[in-house]
Design a protein around this motif. Structure first.
Motif, short mmCIF file in Angstrom:
data_model
loop_
_atom_site.label_atom_id
_atom_site.label_comp_id
_atom_site.label_asym_id
_atom_site.label_seq_id
_atom_site.Cartn_x
_atom_site.Cartn_y
_atom_site.Cartn_z
N GLU B 11 34.57 39.99 36.91
CA GLU B 11 34.18 39.91 38.47
C GLU B 11 33.84 39.66 39.12
OE1 GLU B 11 31.00 43.32 38.58
OE2 GLU B 11 32.09 44.44 36.93
N SER B 12 32.82 38.38 38.50
CA SER B 12 32.50 36.93 39.51
C SER B 12 34.05 35.97 39.44
CB SER B 12 31.91 36.26 38.63
OG SER B 12 30.23 36.93 37.63
N LEU B 13 34.53 35.95 38.78
CA LEU B 13 36.00 34.97 39.46
C LEU B 13 36.92 36.05 40.34
CD1 LEU B 13 36.97 34.77 35.69
CD2 LEU B 13 36.83 32.86 36.85
N CYS B 15 34.81 35.69 42.88
CA CYS B 15 34.78 35.74 44.46
C CYS B 15 35.37 33.89 44.96
CB CYS B 15 33.88 34.14 44.22
SG CYS B 15 33.66 33.25 43.37
N LEU B 16 36.48 34.21 43.48
CA LEU B 16 37.79 33.00 44.04
C LEU B 16 38.70 33.56 45.35
CD1 LEU B 16 38.31 31.51 40.93
CD2 LEU B 16 37.07 30.44 42.48
N PRO B 17 39.16 32.43 46.28
CA PRO B 17 40.19 33.06 46.39
C PRO B 17 41.54 33.66 46.27
CG PRO B 17 40.45 30.88 46.71
CD PRO B 17 39.38 31.57 46.17
N GLY B 18 42.43 34.50 46.65
CA GLY B 18 43.55 35.25 45.61
C GLY B 18 43.62 35.48 44.48
N VAL B 19 42.00 36.20 43.96
CA VAL B 19 42.12 36.23 42.48
C VAL B 19 41.66 38.16 42.26
CG1 VAL B 19 41.13 36.30 40.38
CG2 VAL B 19 41.79 34.30 41.47
#
Ligand SMILES: [Zn+2]
Ligand SMILES: [Zn+2]
Lengths: 199, 199
Positions: B11-13, B15-19
């Motif tokens: 879930e935390s990942l 926050c990265l754009p495009g993920v």
């Protein structure tokens, strides 16, 4: 041109699969300009997971407890074992539904060229688990690739020697593909259409 | 199906754009299966950058020091100021080469619809810097979008009132695009072909 902390962040982001110099720059600047909270949450999650996640004692999948939820679940049939290459394959089967047995996660496949032998993918533990749980059927659900097939056949031979039935998921799984990208219906079908591997 | 620490990492990942969900799962498992060192390095870099990176006192770009390398560089002409929207635009100009002045980074553009006014993009600081450094020419290099053009015109009017020359980069920058994706040659050309905005 970017300051050291930003450069280091951009370089560190390259550890993520599919992230090149262009997207690592975009990600780093996005986080610093617009989502520092997200960056801190991710930092914490990465640290805790990298340090806290181990392997399930029984099935070897990634988890932070001694045993994973599925292995700890009394309702799951422990005499039926589905052998997969990766934790995401377990997820794929669970999402497809219909399977009430347990899993064993190899975390890879046999690959003599890379020096990956039976010990590296937990074959000894697998055979011990089969004995311990009096498994009556092992479903070999390694990927339908050359290495996956070879791994399935190797395990099937070992099981035959121990008089344990080994089946291979069959229909519907496209050859040369990765199991985790197969849709649920196809997977459920492949599972239902399994056959004995060594007759 | 995944354990709490792995779920939280996935879930935390995001926050990265495009993920999306698919790639966050792939990233989390990749790190846990194959690159825990990379995960820990990334965790550290995220934490340090999120907590340590601030803004350059002069140009407002992202950096952890009081002033960025360019503003601290005595050899850069402080009477020439190039105004851009994002830190990555500074990088684009520096890589294009040929510019020896300084920058001012708005960290955005005017957007009345989103409630982003002159104060939110540092116009007051920009005008103060222009006075302090006795800037003779301000090159407006905001993105060639509707908002970028409006922002450039707003700044040009403010500068005209103070008798400071404002130019706009012109030729070669494709309309409707983002400045940071323009190649170096085009950017250098656009810079050379700049013209006065308010005549
Ligand atoms: Zn388990
Ligand atoms: Zn600066």
């Amino acid at each position: 041109m970017f300051s050291p902390l930003i450069k280091e962040l951009m370089e560190s982001l390259r550890c993520l699969p599919g992230v090149g110099p262009r997207s690592s720059q975009r990600m780093a600047l996005h986080l610093l300009e617009r989502d520092r909270e997200g960056a801190l949450r991710l930092a914490k999650a990465l640290g805790e997971a990298a340090e806290g996640v181990g392997r399930c004692r029984d099935c070897r999948t990634l988890c932070e407890d001694d045993r994973c939820d599925i292995c700890a679940h009394a309702g799951r049939d422990q005499t039926m074992l589905c052998v997969v290459e990766n934790p995401s394959d377990v997820m794929a089967f669970e999402q497809a539904g219909g399977y009430r047995g347990r899993y064993f996660v190899l975390m890879g496949h046999l690959s003599p060229i890379d020096g990956i032998g039976p010990d590296d993918i937990g074959i000894t533990e697998l055979l011990q688990l089969v004995t311990k749980n009096q498994v009556s059927e092992v479903i070999l659900a390694t990927n339908p690739t050359v290495e996956g097939e070879a791994t399935a056949h190797y395990i099937a031979e070992e099981l035959k020697r121990r008089d344990v039935e080994a089946t291979r998921i069959a229909h519907g799984v496209p050859l040369g593909g990765e199991l985790e990208y197969v849709d649920g219906g196809t997977l459920a079908h492949a599972l239902a259409g399994r056959r004995k591997l060594v007759t």
